[in-house]
Design an enzyme around this catalytic site. Sequence first.
Site, short mmCIF file in Angstrom:
data_model
loop_
_atom_site.label_atom_id
_atom_site.label_comp_id
_atom_site.label_asym_id
_atom_site.label_seq_id
_atom_site.Cartn_x
_atom_site.Cartn_y
_atom_site.Cartn_z
CG ASP A 18 107.79 -5.45 90.80
OD1 ASP A 18 107.00 -6.59 91.60
OD2 ASP A 18 106.28 -4.94 89.96
CG HIS A 31 103.78 -5.49 92.93
ND1 HIS A 31 103.97 -5.58 91.43
CD2 HIS A 31 102.07 -5.63 92.76
CE1 HIS A 31 102.87 -6.95 90.72
NE2 HIS A 31 102.13 -6.49 92.30
#
Length: 231
Positions: free
Chosen positions: A170, A201
Amino acid sequence: MMDHINVKGQGGTFSAYIAKPKTSPASAVVVLQELFGVNADIRKHCDELAEQGYLAVAPDLFWRQEPGVDLNVTSEADWQHGLRLYSAYDRDAGVKDIKDTIDAVRKLAECNGKVALLGYCLGALMVFMTSVRNDGIDAAVWYHGGDTEKYLGEVDGLHAPILMHLAEEDEFISKAAQAEIKAALAKKPNATVYSYPGQSHAFSRHNGKHYNAAAAHLANGRTSEFLKHEL
């Protein structure tokens, strides 16, 4: 069929998208948006939850700044617009708005009294903040909520069962922040944190740039089982 309800909050009245299941009363899931507002992706999540038998409601979190935000995740201008709203968003007021939404949903004739929270990105952060500051939430689901590590000092207030999905790559949640989240939640018997190797993400979001069908299927399957079990 009406697809919006009005929620009377402490600072005014705001709108929420609603998707109703075929059979009611049913357990409800309050779906919390990303920085793009209650857009097509969030409405689709609500519609899918309704197909699974839940009453799904997505409140307009940005109503205090700009009511009715509906941004396109593939537009750079919309991204910049969303980031401006995100950076100016009053998170503490947002927690109150979400609590007001939960209370309003619980009173709907279509709700059986059980209410879960489910959020993505900004919405996931708000799932965590609302869950540690309020009792009476039946279940909480968190997908890649940036900045959550800043609120881990409040984790003792968490009484709701929570399911968290972390993307290991992420770009908005550092490896150090991920480790902090895992360590803080490891102390809570009602918390489950899953990590998804190689994922970025928003890997599970419809139309996400990093959408990964296999990882999304795995995460959403776990969410589905969790909600079924808790609700």
